[in-house]
Design an enzyme around this catalytic site. Sequence first.
Site, short mmCIF file in Angstrom:
data_model
loop_
_atom_site.label_atom_id
_atom_site.label_comp_id
_atom_site.label_asym_id
_atom_site.label_seq_id
_atom_site.Cartn_x
_atom_site.Cartn_y
_atom_site.Cartn_z
N HIS A 48 -3.94 -9.08 2.27
CA HIS A 48 -4.47 -8.02 1.40
C HIS A 48 -3.36 -7.35 0.61
CE1 HIS A 48 -6.93 -4.80 -0.11
NE2 HIS A 48 -6.16 -3.90 0.47
N ARG A 68 -10.73 9.89 -5.67
CA ARG A 68 -10.41 8.92 -4.64
C ARG A 68 -10.37 7.48 -5.19
NH1 ARG A 68 -12.75 8.32 1.60
NH2 ARG A 68 -11.46 6.49 2.10
N ASN A 89 -7.57 2.97 -5.49
CA ASN A 89 -7.85 1.55 -5.69
C ASN A 89 -6.98 0.94 -6.80
OD1 ASN A 89 -10.08 0.99 -3.79
ND2 ASN A 89 -11.11 2.58 -4.97
N GLU A 118 0.82 -1.21 0.00
CA GLU A 118 0.00 0.00 0.00
C GLU A 118 0.86 1.26 0.00
OE1 GLU A 118 -3.08 0.29 -0.53
OE2 GLU A 118 -4.13 -1.53 0.13
#
Length: 364
Positions: free
Chosen positions: A264, A240, A244, A184
């Site tokens: 994840h 936003r 993703n 991430e």
Amino acid sequence: MNVTEIAVELGTRRYPIWIGADLLADAPRWRAMLPGRHVLVISNETVAPLYLERVTAGLRDAAFSTLILPDGEAHKTLDSATRIFAALADLKASRDACLIALGGGVIGDLTGFAAACWMRGIACLQMPTTVLAMVDSAVGGKTGVNLAQGKNLVGAFHQPCAVLIDTDTLATLPPRELRSGFAEVIKYGALGDAEFFTWLEQNADALLARDAAALAQAIATSCRHKAAIVARDETEQGERALLNFGHTFAHALETACGYGSLLHGEAVAIGMLIAARLSARLERAPSADAERLAAMLERFGLPTAIPDGTDTDALIALMLLDKKNLSGRLRLILWRGVGKAEMVPDVDIAAIRSVLDSGLRTES
């Protein structure tokens, strides 16, 4: 105490992100964010023995209770949310109650979802203990639970009252979880900050060695990106959605492989590389950038291939359930190269199938 503060600017719902060492013990700082006396602390069986006492020590004069849930993505369910509701009822929690989420992304998502639902919305204080939660799920108010049919299909936008990032908690994070969280972090460079992407390439060894200064810088940079995007597009009507990048593929992989089989961040790593190689296949981005991303992911010890035996048709069917789609039309976050993500509507299914089937398989 050296504390970095980043604000998520949402008008009257503005809230701080605090980043620093030993912040769990800084009760005067976080107690000031609690609206009333009733507090329910939610954690899991892994984190609670390590850090719960530090939090409850700051609640001695409050009417508080604790709830310890099983650890893992498989428990991010409506059943777990119901356990939180029952604990709130036992606490006789009113509308000025607060939930505290002490744990990783699963605990944060579950606790935020329960806070959004209890009496139509109560306060939630996020205390993330994983890199992934610190830089992504704890910030921005996305909450939810999984169904057998797909990840995060039931949820709500519900902003926390604060996010307290105690970097000392990373000392006990298992190595696989640490690497997973860096996916991430890499995402922020990949989608919109080429300079940060280069910095990550240069500082991978320090980050993997848990160098305190490098970790603090990576977490703060990631949170600044997340906070700025959330402030501009809180409910994901536009920009936003770029956060993703890789996630449509990742969520499909997590569901298809069984929750918990892939962490994840591991699924996000594979998903980002699929998105990059699909962008190259569609002649939207240089293939060299996809391979640069692959090298970065491998440097951080992250997977770059779909587990063998994963059915392509099943992945595509799951992707069609993704929340970014409109009127049954598939929309994906692809890129023009490092630092330049974009939303692409009506991506050709045949091209997706080709990328999924070529060069992205490995033994599980």
